[in-house]
Design an enzyme around this catalytic site. Structure first.
Site, PDB file in Angstrom:
ATOM      1  N   PRO A 151     -27.063 156.405  19.431  1.00 15.93           N
ATOM      2  CG  PRO A 151     -29.186 155.921  18.640  1.00 15.93           C
ATOM      3  CD  PRO A 151     -27.765 155.548  18.489  1.00 15.93           C
ATOM      4  CD  GLU A 152     -23.637 157.869  24.791  1.00 14.96           C
ATOM      5  OE1 GLU A 152     -23.744 158.197  25.969  1.00 14.96           O
ATOM      6  OE2 GLU A 152     -22.546 157.855  24.182  1.00 14.96           O
ATOM      7  CE  LYS A 164     -26.311 152.871  26.365  1.00 13.58           C
ATOM      8  NZ  LYS A 164     -24.946 152.970  25.806  1.00 13.58           N
ATOM      9  CG  HIS A 207     -30.805 151.905   4.804  1.00 13.19           C
ATOM     10  ND1 HIS A 207     -30.076 150.768   4.520  1.00 13.19           N
ATOM     11  CD2 HIS A 207     -30.242 152.899   4.073  1.00 13.19           C
ATOM     12  CE1 HIS A 207     -29.104 151.079   3.677  1.00 13.19           C
ATOM     13  NE2 HIS A 207     -29.180 152.364   3.384  1.00 13.19           N
ATOM     14  NE  ARG A 250     -22.234 151.362  10.615  1.00 13.22           N
ATOM     15  CZ  ARG A 250     -21.133 151.565  11.341  1.00 13.22           C
ATOM     16  NH1 ARG A 250     -20.995 152.691  11.991  1.00 13.22           N
ATOM     17  NH2 ARG A 250     -20.192 150.654  11.409  1.00 13.22           N
ATOM     18  NE  ARG A 268     -17.407 152.559  22.031  1.00 17.23           N
ATOM     19  CZ  ARG A 268     -18.624 152.938  22.372  1.00 17.23           C
ATOM     20  NH1 ARG A 268     -19.315 152.240  23.234  1.00 17.23           N
ATOM     21  NH2 ARG A 268     -19.154 154.031  21.847  1.00 17.23           N
TER      22      ARG A 268
END
Ligand SMILES: [Zn+2]
Length: 290
Positions: A2-3, A69, A111, A130, A280
């Protein structure tokens, strides 16, 4: 991952449903507890799960805001302010539900790591497949100094002067432009997806050195970043991999992306290329971006 626009979407959906709510009970998953017992910093940072739980139980959520963020939950207990800071990492998601079985996607339920029950019996559940997300309980921002070092919000008046001042520092002159615009000390909230889109929009090769970009183009670069972030916020963010808005809603910005994840350039129809820049993966068009 998510940005900024996705985090903004999460904050906007959380605000009306949890502002003013008091945290009655907190449950932390066994996975977090076991990891913390082994000395691993799993989601809950700095303190042990029991201290975290005891600290926030009984607190009222006064307001919620996005900063870069991060999600800032401003808490209060007995007139004293506290802060719960959350970063969604790669796959963090919040669900506001009246019962846990309302989380219909099995992977999110499986999760669920931090389960907050309010005094009105509704739940606010943090799920993270994750487990790269973070949660910090702070008495004040200065307890975690990296939070003080972030560039101003890109939509604020200080952001452009700050961007130009930082971008003209000698240490950035020989760096790739993509690396610089993704540096949170220079401009807040421009991650890989939007950096890729902005550079394609401006026909700038992601590896071009910053010293080869004029002051005027730097200003245009900043303005394009702000424009693309705002456009994405307006359509609910991009739904890439496991990002979900609160209550599992998906945004639609992914349909507007022109270069991120593309094999073919939409302008010249040529093959795109990929290059690793500061760790990246960067997609670009070798014909259109120089
Ligand atoms: Zn092209």
């Amino acid at each position: 991952m998510p940005e900024l626009p996705e985090v903004e979407g999460v904050v906007r959906s959380l605000q009306p449903v949890v502002t003013g709510k008091t945290i009655h009970h907190v449950t932390i998953s066994k996975i977090i507890k076991q990891a913390k017992e082994q000395g691993k910093e799993c989601i809950i940072k700095a303190v042990d799960p029991d201290s975290f739980q005891q600290a926030i139980e009984g607190m009222t959520i006064k307001s919620i805001e996005r900063r870069s963020k991060y999600i800032f939950f401003h808490l209060e207990k007995e007139g004293n302010p506290y802060l719960l800071v959350n970063h969604l990492g790669m796959t963090g998601a919040w669900f506001h539900v009246s019962q846990l079985s309302d989380i219909t996607e099995e992977k999110f339920l499986k999760h669920a790591h931090v389960l907050i029950q309010f005094d009105d019996d509704n739940w606010l559940v943090y799920s993270d497949i994750r487990r790269f997300g973070e949660m910090r309980f702070l008495h004040e921002l200065a307890e975690h100094p990296p939070l003080l070092e972030m560039a101003p919000e890109p939509f604020s008046d200080e952001a452009l002067p700050h961007f130009l001042e930082r971008a003209n520092l000698p240490k950035y002159a020989n760096k790739a432009v993509k690396e610089v615009i993704m540096d949170g000390h220079v401009i807040a909230g421009c991650g890989n997806i939007y950096a890729t889109e902005v550079l394609f929009k401006m026909n700038i090769h992601p590896a071009r050195k910053l010293s080869r970009i004029s002051q005027q183009r730097k200003i245009e670069l900043f303005e394009t970043i702000v424009h693309v972030l705002q456009e994405s916020i307006d359509v609910g963010g991009s739904t890439i991999s496991d990002y979900r808005n609160i209550n599992g809603e998906a945004g639609s910005m992914q349909h507007r992306l022109k270069m991120y994840g593309k094999k073919t350039c939409p302008t010249c129809n040529g093959d795109t290329k990929q290059k690793i820049i500061s760790g990246r993966n960067s997609v670009y068009c070798p014909n259109c971006q120089h």
